[in-house]
Motif scaffolding. Structure first.
Motif, PDB file in Angstrom:
ATOM      1  N   ASN A 289     -11.456  -2.494   0.975  1.00  0.00           N
ATOM      2  CA  ASN A 289     -10.138  -2.089   0.479  1.00  0.00           C
ATOM      3  C   ASN A 289      -9.612  -0.867   1.228  1.00  0.00           C
ATOM      4  OD1 ASN A 289      -9.881  -4.114  -1.459  1.00  0.00           O
ATOM      5  ND2 ASN A 289     -10.951  -2.941  -3.022  1.00  0.00           N
ATOM      6  N   SER A 290     -10.508   0.081   1.518  1.00  0.00           N
ATOM      7  CA  SER A 290     -10.073   1.281   2.242  1.00  0.00           C
ATOM      8  C   SER A 290      -9.706   0.940   3.680  1.00  0.00           C
ATOM      9  CB  SER A 290     -11.170   2.352   2.220  1.00  0.00           C
ATOM     10  OG  SER A 290     -12.227   2.042   3.094  1.00  0.00           O
ATOM     11  N   LEU A 291     -10.423  -0.014   4.288  1.00  0.00           N
ATOM     12  CA  LEU A 291     -10.093  -0.441   5.647  1.00  0.00           C
ATOM     13  C   LEU A 291      -8.733  -1.136   5.682  1.00  0.00           C
ATOM     14  CD1 LEU A 291     -13.538  -1.800   6.891  1.00  0.00           C
ATOM     15  CD2 LEU A 291     -12.338   0.217   7.734  1.00  0.00           C
ATOM     16  N   ALA A 292      -8.478  -1.961   4.667  1.00  0.00           N
ATOM     17  CA  ALA A 292      -7.185  -2.639   4.595  1.00  0.00           C
ATOM     18  C   ALA A 292      -6.053  -1.618   4.481  1.00  0.00           C
ATOM     19  CB  ALA A 292      -7.156  -3.596   3.407  1.00  0.00           C
ATOM     20  N   TYR A 293      -6.286  -0.559   3.698  1.00  0.00           N
ATOM     21  CA  TYR A 293      -5.282   0.501   3.547  1.00  0.00           C
ATOM     22  C   TYR A 293      -5.135   1.287   4.846  1.00  0.00           C
ATOM     23  CZ  TYR A 293      -2.915   4.644   1.744  1.00  0.00           C
ATOM     24  OH  TYR A 293      -2.015   5.661   1.543  1.00  0.00           O
ATOM     25  N   PHE A 294      -6.272   1.594   5.478  1.00  0.00           N
ATOM     26  CA  PHE A 294      -6.289   2.410   6.695  1.00  0.00           C
ATOM     27  C   PHE A 294      -5.611   1.685   7.858  1.00  0.00           C
ATOM     28  CE2 PHE A 294      -8.545   4.204  10.469  1.00  0.00           C
ATOM     29  CZ  PHE A 294      -8.205   5.535  10.287  1.00  0.00           C
ATOM     30  N   HIS A 295      -5.801   0.362   7.922  1.00  0.00           N
ATOM     31  CA  HIS A 295      -5.301  -0.411   9.054  1.00  0.00           C
ATOM     32  C   HIS A 295      -4.035  -1.204   8.729  1.00  0.00           C
ATOM     33  CE1 HIS A 295      -8.622   0.409  11.772  1.00  0.00           C
ATOM     34  NE2 HIS A 295      -9.442   0.232  10.772  1.00  0.00           N
ATOM     35  N   LYS A 296      -3.437  -0.908   7.605  1.00  0.00           N
ATOM     36  CA  LYS A 296      -2.255  -1.688   7.241  1.00  0.00           C
ATOM     37  C   LYS A 296      -1.186  -1.508   8.318  1.00  0.00           C
ATOM     38  CE  LYS A 296      -0.132   1.842   4.248  1.00  0.00           C
ATOM     39  NZ  LYS A 296       0.346   2.147   2.895  1.00  0.00           N
ATOM     40  N   GLY A 297      -0.603  -2.618   8.716  1.00  0.00           N
ATOM     41  CA  GLY A 297       0.385  -2.598   9.778  1.00  0.00           C
ATOM     42  C   GLY A 297       1.464  -3.604   9.499  1.00  0.00           C
ATOM     43  N   THR A 298       1.872  -4.300  10.536  1.00  0.00           N
ATOM     44  CA  THR A 298       2.999  -5.225  10.436  1.00  0.00           C
ATOM     45  C   THR A 298       2.761  -6.301   9.386  1.00  0.00           C
ATOM     46  OG1 THR A 298       3.543  -4.859  12.755  1.00  0.00           O
ATOM     47  CG2 THR A 298       4.443  -6.827  11.717  1.00  0.00           C
ATOM     48  N   GLU A 299       1.578  -6.918   9.424  1.00  0.00           N
ATOM     49  CA  GLU A 299       1.304  -8.018   8.498  1.00  0.00           C
ATOM     50  C   GLU A 299       1.417  -7.566   7.053  1.00  0.00           C
ATOM     51  OE1 GLU A 299      -2.062 -11.488   7.779  1.00  0.00           O
ATOM     52  OE2 GLU A 299      -2.363  -9.953   9.308  1.00  0.00           O
ATOM     53  N   ALA A 300       0.824  -6.406   6.743  1.00  0.00           N
ATOM     54  CA  ALA A 300       0.888  -5.878   5.381  1.00  0.00           C
ATOM     55  C   ALA A 300       2.321  -5.508   5.007  1.00  0.00           C
ATOM     56  CB  ALA A 300      -0.026  -4.662   5.247  1.00  0.00           C
ATOM     57  N   GLU A 301       3.058  -4.942   5.962  1.00  0.00           N
ATOM     58  CA  GLU A 301       4.448  -4.540   5.696  1.00  0.00           C
ATOM     59  C   GLU A 301       5.306  -5.763   5.378  1.00  0.00           C
ATOM     60  OE1 GLU A 301       8.296  -2.573   7.990  1.00  0.00           O
ATOM     61  OE2 GLU A 301       6.371  -2.744   9.031  1.00  0.00           O
ATOM     62  N   LEU A 302       5.145  -6.834   6.154  1.00  0.00           N
ATOM     63  CA  LEU A 302       5.950  -8.033   5.937  1.00  0.00           C
ATOM     64  C   LEU A 302       5.583  -8.715   4.629  1.00  0.00           C
ATOM     65  CD1 LEU A 302       6.005  -9.535   9.551  1.00  0.00           C
ATOM     66  CD2 LEU A 302       7.750  -8.142   8.428  1.00  0.00           C
ATOM     67  N   SER A 303       4.296  -8.767   4.323  1.00  0.00           N
ATOM     68  CA  SER A 303       3.856  -9.353   3.048  1.00  0.00           C
ATOM     69  C   SER A 303       4.390  -8.547   1.879  1.00  0.00           C
ATOM     70  CB  SER A 303       2.331  -9.421   2.993  1.00  0.00           C
ATOM     71  OG  SER A 303       1.830 -10.283   3.986  1.00  0.00           O
ATOM     72  N   SER A 304       4.411  -7.223   2.051  1.00  0.00           N
ATOM     73  CA  SER A 304       4.913  -6.346   0.992  1.00  0.00           C
ATOM     74  C   SER A 304       6.410  -6.567   0.768  1.00  0.00           C
ATOM     75  CB  SER A 304       4.649  -4.887   1.357  1.00  0.00           C
ATOM     76  OG  SER A 304       5.180  -4.016   0.391  1.00  0.00           O
ATOM     77  N   LEU A 305       7.171  -6.729   1.834  1.00  0.00           N
ATOM     78  CA  LEU A 305       8.609  -6.994   1.707  1.00  0.00           C
ATOM     79  C   LEU A 305       8.868  -8.305   0.965  1.00  0.00           C
ATOM     80  CD1 LEU A 305      10.082  -5.970   5.182  1.00  0.00           C
ATOM     81  CD2 LEU A 305      10.692  -4.984   2.970  1.00  0.00           C
ATOM     82  N   THR A 306       8.092  -9.328   1.310  1.00  0.00           N
ATOM     83  CA  THR A 306       8.243 -10.621   0.636  1.00  0.00           C
ATOM     84  C   THR A 306       7.928 -10.495  -0.850  1.00  0.00           C
ATOM     85  OG1 THR A 306       7.586 -11.744   2.677  1.00  0.00           O
ATOM     86  CG2 THR A 306       7.495 -13.042   0.658  1.00  0.00           C
ATOM     87  N   LEU A 307       6.887  -9.750  -1.167  1.00  0.00           N
ATOM     88  CA  LEU A 307       6.518  -9.539  -2.566  1.00  0.00           C
ATOM     89  C   LEU A 307       7.613  -8.772  -3.306  1.00  0.00           C
ATOM     90  CD1 LEU A 307       4.470  -9.639  -4.893  1.00  0.00           C
ATOM     91  CD2 LEU A 307       3.399  -7.585  -3.927  1.00  0.00           C
ATOM     92  N   GLN A 308       8.199  -7.785  -2.649  1.00  0.00           N
ATOM     93  CA  GLN A 308       9.268  -7.004  -3.279  1.00  0.00           C
ATOM     94  C   GLN A 308      10.481  -7.885  -3.598  1.00  0.00           C
ATOM     95  OE1 GLN A 308      10.087  -3.560  -0.773  1.00  0.00           O
ATOM     96  NE2 GLN A 308       7.896  -3.197  -0.546  1.00  0.00           N
ATOM     97  N   VAL A 309      10.797  -8.814  -2.699  1.00  0.00           N
ATOM     98  CA  VAL A 309      11.908  -9.749  -2.958  1.00  0.00           C
ATOM     99  C   VAL A 309      11.597 -10.572  -4.208  1.00  0.00           C
ATOM    100  CG1 VAL A 309      13.131 -11.785  -2.101  1.00  0.00           C
ATOM    101  CG2 VAL A 309      12.639  -9.886  -0.551  1.00  0.00           C
ATOM    102  N   ARG A 310      10.369 -11.073  -4.313  1.00  0.00           N
ATOM    103  CA  ARG A 310      10.002 -11.886  -5.472  1.00  0.00           C
ATOM    104  C   ARG A 310      10.078 -11.076  -6.777  1.00  0.00           C
ATOM    105  NH1 ARG A 310       5.488 -13.086  -8.364  1.00  0.00           N
ATOM    106  NH2 ARG A 310       4.061 -11.920  -7.034  1.00  0.00           N
ATOM    107  N   ILE A 311       9.652  -9.826  -6.724  1.00  0.00           N
ATOM    108  CA  ILE A 311       9.696  -8.972  -7.920  1.00  0.00           C
ATOM    109  C   ILE A 311      11.140  -8.757  -8.375  1.00  0.00           C
ATOM    110  CG2 ILE A 311       9.277  -6.625  -8.765  1.00  0.00           C
ATOM    111  CD1 ILE A 311       6.736  -6.624  -6.969  1.00  0.00           C
ATOM    112  N   LEU A 312      12.028  -8.492  -7.418  1.00  0.00           N
ATOM    113  CA  LEU A 312      13.448  -8.305  -7.761  1.00  0.00           C
ATOM    114  C   LEU A 312      14.040  -9.583  -8.351  1.00  0.00           C
ATOM    115  CD1 LEU A 312      14.654  -6.222  -4.677  1.00  0.00           C
ATOM    116  CD2 LEU A 312      14.393  -5.411  -7.029  1.00  0.00           C
ATOM    117  N   LEU A 313      13.607 -10.739  -7.843  1.00  0.00           N
ATOM    118  CA  LEU A 313      14.061 -12.009  -8.404  1.00  0.00           C
ATOM    119  C   LEU A 313      13.608 -12.164  -9.846  1.00  0.00           C
ATOM    120  CD1 LEU A 313      13.595 -14.742  -5.635  1.00  0.00           C
ATOM    121  CD2 LEU A 313      15.633 -14.329  -6.995  1.00  0.00           C
TER     122      LEU A 313
END
Length: 322
Positions: free
Chosen positions: A80-104
């Motif tokens: 989990n700490s490695l995922a946080y430490f290395h979060k990059g484009t893939e995590a950012e794009l997945s997070s944006l998609t999740l945010q859209v779903r939450i707003l929906l």
């Protein structure tokens, strides 16, 4: 080192920064910190020894009973700490998609639409087609809930067309990846000795529909793979000029799409390395050295990338010298 000691292997693979990040995140959590103590003990060992680890916790009578649990908890915490430490484009794009779903889900359709446009733009730049399909599904949902019935039909047609185009790009890219894997396996198993079966496989790859021309590739990622495969085919056949031409074409595609270059930095550096070698053998040292300098200037994020760049750079310099 035993193969079963997954936690120990993971700890020993960590960089100094990754270890520091893990300890910082662990300090922010509440509750029992035995897993952190276990981390420090295992990190101090040069070889895995369960007996030595348990001796360090001999005052804690319950630790041995909970040893397997603490190791498993530690393993997941490190990941989990490695995922946080290395979060990059893939995590950012997945997070944006999740945010859209939450707003929906909160019925905030205008906010969802605005964020969706931003997410689609980024996803398309990085050619993350699977993520784009999710966003298109959310876009259809927004249209169903907000659009005037007279305007909805045309808007839906546009989104559905975009979805069809995206669905064509996914198997197209997978097709090139499959051919690239076959070529990679051939290059790994064949050196000087080649037989009829190897030559038959090369003919099959060359005659594949996807390898007819670059126009068969439906995305920049697929086009890069097309030229990567063509370079290997030319290299296999001893055609340095053709190999260099395809290598330069793939590099140009990367440099025209900086988002893709950032996403697949290793392939970009591999192509620069190959280009320098082909230049040294054909057009001369100057162009080869320029390709090497491009590779040397590539920003790196991992020890593996640093090692690759170091080895390739100085190997080619030695080749140039001698």
């Amino acid at each position: 080192m035993k193969k079963t000691d997954a936690v120990f292997q993971l700890i020993k693979s960590l960089t100094r920064g990754e270890k520091r990040n893990f300890r910082m995140l662990a300090q922010l959590t509440s509750g029992d910190k035995k897993y952190l103590q276990l981390f420090d003990v295992m990190d101090s060992l040069s070889e895995y020894s369960e007996e030595r680890i348990l001796k360090r916790f001999k005052k804690d009578k319950s630790f041995e009973k909970q040893f397997a649990y603490n190791k498993n908890y530690l393993y997941n915490s490190i990941l989990n700490s490695l995922a946080y430490f290395h979060k990059g484009t893939e995590a950012e794009l997945s997070s944006l998609t999740l945010q859209v779903r939450i707003l929906l889900e909160k019925n905030l359709y205008q906010q969802a639409r605005k964020l969706l446009r931003k997410a689609k733009e980024k996803v398309q730049k990085h050619e993350r087609f699977e993520e784009l399909l999710k966003l298109l599904r959310y876009e259809i949902e927004i249209l169903h809930r907000t659009e005037n019935i007279k305007l909805m039909a045309e808007a839906l047609r546009q989104v559905e067309f975009e979805a069809r185009v995206t669905l064509e790009k996914i198997p197209n890219c997978i097709g090139y990846s499959r051919i690239d894997s076959r070529m990679f396996m051939l290059m790994k198993t064949v050196h000087e000795a080649r037989d009829a079966a190897d030559d038959q496989l090369i003919r099959e790859i060359e005659s594949a529909d996807l390898m007819e021309s670059e126009s068969r590739a439906l995305s920049s990622k697929a086009k890069i793979l097309f030229h990567k495969i063509r370079r290997r085919l030319a290299n296999y056949q001893g055609d340095e000029v053709a190999a260099l031409r395809h290598c330069d074409a793939a590099i140009a595609l990367f440099e025209g799409r900086p988002e893709l270059k950032e996403d697949d930095k290793m392939l970009y550096m591999q192509l620069l390395s190959a280009a320098s070698r082909h230049h040294f053998r054909t057009s001369g040292a100057k162009d080869g050295f320029e390709a090497l300098m491009k590779m040397r200037k590539c920003p790196i994020n991992t020890p593996f990338e640093r090692l690759f760049r170091f080895r390739r750079f100085y190997t080619h310099l030695l080749y140039l010298h001698y």
